[in-house]
Write an enzyme that holds these catalytic residues in place. Structure first.
Site, mmCIF file in Angstrom:
data_model
loop_
_atom_site.group_PDB
_atom_site.id
_atom_site.type_symbol
_atom_site.label_atom_id
_atom_site.label_comp_id
_atom_site.label_asym_id
_atom_site.label_seq_id
_atom_site.Cartn_x
_atom_site.Cartn_y
_atom_site.Cartn_z
ATOM 1 N N HIS A 160 -5.128 7.747 -13.620
ATOM 2 C CA HIS A 160 -4.034 7.180 -14.408
ATOM 3 C C HIS A 160 -3.005 6.489 -13.514
ATOM 4 O O HIS A 160 -2.571 5.362 -13.805
ATOM 5 C CB HIS A 160 -3.328 8.261 -15.233
ATOM 6 C CG HIS A 160 -2.024 7.772 -15.786
ATOM 7 N ND1 HIS A 160 -1.948 6.934 -16.880
ATOM 8 C CD2 HIS A 160 -0.743 7.935 -15.345
ATOM 9 C CE1 HIS A 160 -0.671 6.611 -17.098
ATOM 10 N NE2 HIS A 160 0.071 7.208 -16.183
ATOM 11 N N CYS A 197 -6.494 3.875 -19.505
ATOM 12 C CA CYS A 197 -7.322 4.635 -18.563
ATOM 13 C C CYS A 197 -7.978 5.820 -19.268
ATOM 14 O O CYS A 197 -7.527 6.254 -20.333
ATOM 15 C CB CYS A 197 -6.481 5.112 -17.378
ATOM 16 S SG CYS A 197 -5.491 6.592 -17.705
ATOM 17 N N CYS A 244 -1.507 2.991 -22.192
ATOM 18 C CA CYS A 244 -2.446 2.913 -21.059
ATOM 19 C C CYS A 244 -3.887 3.049 -21.539
ATOM 20 O O CYS A 244 -4.187 3.866 -22.418
ATOM 21 C CB CYS A 244 -2.108 4.016 -20.046
ATOM 22 S SG CYS A 244 -3.156 3.988 -18.572
ATOM 23 N N ASP A 265 0.865 -1.184 0.000
ATOM 24 C CA ASP A 265 0.000 0.000 0.000
ATOM 25 C C ASP A 265 0.895 1.226 0.000
ATOM 26 O O ASP A 265 2.011 1.183 0.515
ATOM 27 C CB ASP A 265 -0.909 0.039 1.234
ATOM 28 C CG ASP A 265 -0.164 0.559 2.463
ATOM 29 O OD1 ASP A 265 -0.276 1.765 2.750
ATOM 30 O OD2 ASP A 265 0.567 -0.216 3.106
#
Length: 376
Positions: A336, A307, A305, A267
């Site tokens: 993103h 996104c 990508c 995380d």
């Protein structure tokens, strides 16, 4: 739908591992990256958007939620999942790290930590038992035991006393957690950069018995070289049939290096925080969208990508809305970055399953070394 917590190791490549953590709220593919939803939100993102990036699990923050809006209020309103409209698994930290690093006027003793809120100055006491109570009220799927996390560098006596206190608190956390089918409790290995202390901590945790194990006390200023030196041995001290979680990490190259050394879960606030400050992660390294070179660039941030930021907007537009301090800048760049991290984890999982982690690592490093695309 399974009603218990389990970990199924699917494949290994050297020390790198890939598998699936099963929870009643859904499966978590490992290695996994958990976006940080500190105050019951991933900043600048809707929960459904976070799910679309590929995230299986979120992290919530005990310290911040206990102060505002309080765990009791969240419990009355149906628990953290309903409160923040996220139906997947949630891991909550214990609050220990924030108390040590953020809270003012804190006082540490065997019982726990007393501190004043950074919000209103009110006095609070956080103990292993109270941390378990708060995380139960929140309804989190993975609960972290309460520990103390000293900053590095620290002398051995400080590391030893802190580790031993954390192990006593780990036992109290285990006792207070009780029997909660479908919910998991993770122990946290401490010991700083001292391998012998790490081994003693791992032995104590194995003796208590947990559903998963975290490597704590890293990413606290020690630098990558020291972190990797610790990770060369620390994960192997923990049970191989349980998930291993490196708390608070990190940069993409930190993650790749930690997976190589046997870590399953991560995380970090970096992808969301960087998005709000105009920094975007790409396979060719970090792009600073505020730089003038992007002002006339019609190309996407990253043409590989998928996104919404990369498929719908140009670098020129992203440069403009960031410089104009428009909210959409934080939204698009955060989306993103979170998608980049989830694509990275998916590529890592596929490489381990194919027995080609070394090839993946070489390509990852070569992409970053190439640098950003040339200016228009």
């Amino acid at each position: 739908m399974t009603q218990r917590f389990s970990f199924d190791l699917k494949a290994t490549d050297g020390t790198a591992r890939t598998g699936v953590i099963s929870t009643p709220r859904g499966d978590i593919r490992t290695p996994a990256f958990m976006p940080v939803g500190t105050a019951a939100t991933v900043k600048a993102m809707l929960p459904g958007s976070v799910r679309e990036t590929g995230a299986d699990i979120l992290l919530g923050n005990t310290y911040h939620l206990m102060l505002r809006p309080t765990a009791e209020r969240i419990d009355r309103l149906g628990g953290l999942h309903r409160f923040m409209n996220w139906d997947g698994p949630i891991l909550t930290d214990s609050g220990g790290f924030q108390v040590m690093s953020l809270a003012e006027l804190r006082k540490l003793n065997e019982e726990g930590v007393s501190f004043r809120s950074h919000i209103d100055g009110a006095r609070h006491m956080l103990t292993p038992e109270r941390s378990m109570e708060i995380q139960k009220l929140l309804g989190s799927d993975i609960v972290m035991c309460f520990d103390e996390c000293p900053a590095l560098p620290a002398d051995r006596a400080r590391l030893e006393s802190s580790m031993e206190l954390s192990m006593r608190w780990a036992q109290r956390s285990r006792d207070a957690f009780g029997d909660r089918p479908g919910h998991a409790l993770f122990g946290i290995q401490q010991g700083g950069d001292d391998a012998e202390l790490r081994a003693r901590s791992a032995e104590a945790l194995r003796g208590i018995g947990f559903d998963g194990y975290a490597v704590g006390g890293l990413a606290v200023g020690e630098g990558q070289e020291i972190m990797f030196r610790v990770l060369d041995t620390a994960p192997g001290m923990l049970p191989a049939d349980k998930p291993r979680y490196l708390m608070g990490v990190g940069k993409p190259d930190d993650i790749v290096g930690a997976v190589k050394r046997g870590i399953d879960m991560f995380d970090c606030v970096l992808p969301s925080r960087s998005g709000r400050t105009g920094q975007a992660f790409t396979p060719r390294g970090v792009v600073n969208i505020k730089n003038a070179r992007h002002a006339d660039d019609p190309r996407p941030l990253d043409d590989s990508c998928d996104c919404p930021c990369c498929t719908g907007y140009s670098r020129a537009y992203l440069h403009h809305v960031f410089r104009s301090q428009e909210i959409i800048s934080s939204m698009l760049l955060t989306w993103h970055n979170l998608r980049y991290y989830q694509r990275l984890m998916a590529d890592i999982r596929a490489a381990i399953a194919a027995g080609n982690f070394a090839g993946f690592e070489a390509a990852f490093e070569a992409g970053r070394a190439a640098g950003d695309i040339p200016p228009v």
